[in-house]
Design a protein around this motif. Sequence first.
Motif, PDB file in Angstrom:
ATOM      1  N   SER A 104      32.889  77.906 -23.135  1.00  0.00           N
ATOM      2  CA  SER A 104      33.829  78.043 -24.251  1.00  0.00           C
ATOM      3  C   SER A 104      33.613  76.932 -25.273  1.00  0.00           C
ATOM      4  N   LYS A 123      36.690  85.677 -28.248  1.00  0.00           N
ATOM      5  CA  LYS A 123      37.717  85.316 -27.262  1.00  0.00           C
ATOM      6  C   LYS A 123      37.559  83.869 -26.818  1.00  0.00           C
ATOM      7  N   LYS A 165      40.316  81.096 -27.704  1.00  0.00           N
ATOM      8  CA  LYS A 165      40.957  80.429 -26.574  1.00  0.00           C
ATOM      9  C   LYS A 165      40.923  78.904 -26.781  1.00  0.00           C
TER      10      LYS A 165
END
Length: 170
Positions: free
Chosen positions: A123, A153, A157
Amino acid sequence: MTHEKNLNVESSFRKIYTEYKHQVFYFVKKYIHGKDDIEDVVQDIFVHLWKHRHSLTNENLGAVIFKTAKQEISNFYRKNKLSFSALEENTQPETSKEEADEEIFISRSKKLDSLLETIPEKSKAFFLKHKMDGLSYSQIAREHNISKNAVAKHVNKVLLFLKTNLNSFF
């Protein structure tokens, strides 16, 4: 004995680099546009600091780093025959407002760095590629052979996590 001392100096310098690299990047970014030019100047700053690593102390470390940054930014403008009087004329110590702004920036940067350390690597990598490197979701998706929505996403996030955790700090 000398080898151990060199390892300690290298380790200390690596710590300085890790702690200040983002702050220096954003500081340079305020004065220079173009990612390649910014990265070149940041590299010049840390090369200069490396050359003088034996004289660095923890006292005034931030001041020395940002003074070096100003000098290297000024050198960049001089080399490229550009005019940038704000840095060249600022040979006097910073005013207390500028020092306070710099301290706030450093404090916020450290908080951001510590939060980024807690984010899962995948991420964080997607987030940094999108926000720092300016890559689109599509480019990142192609590079990692995943969907554009999956990249979105991950990035969203991280943004939500940072927003939630930084709101109380700022």
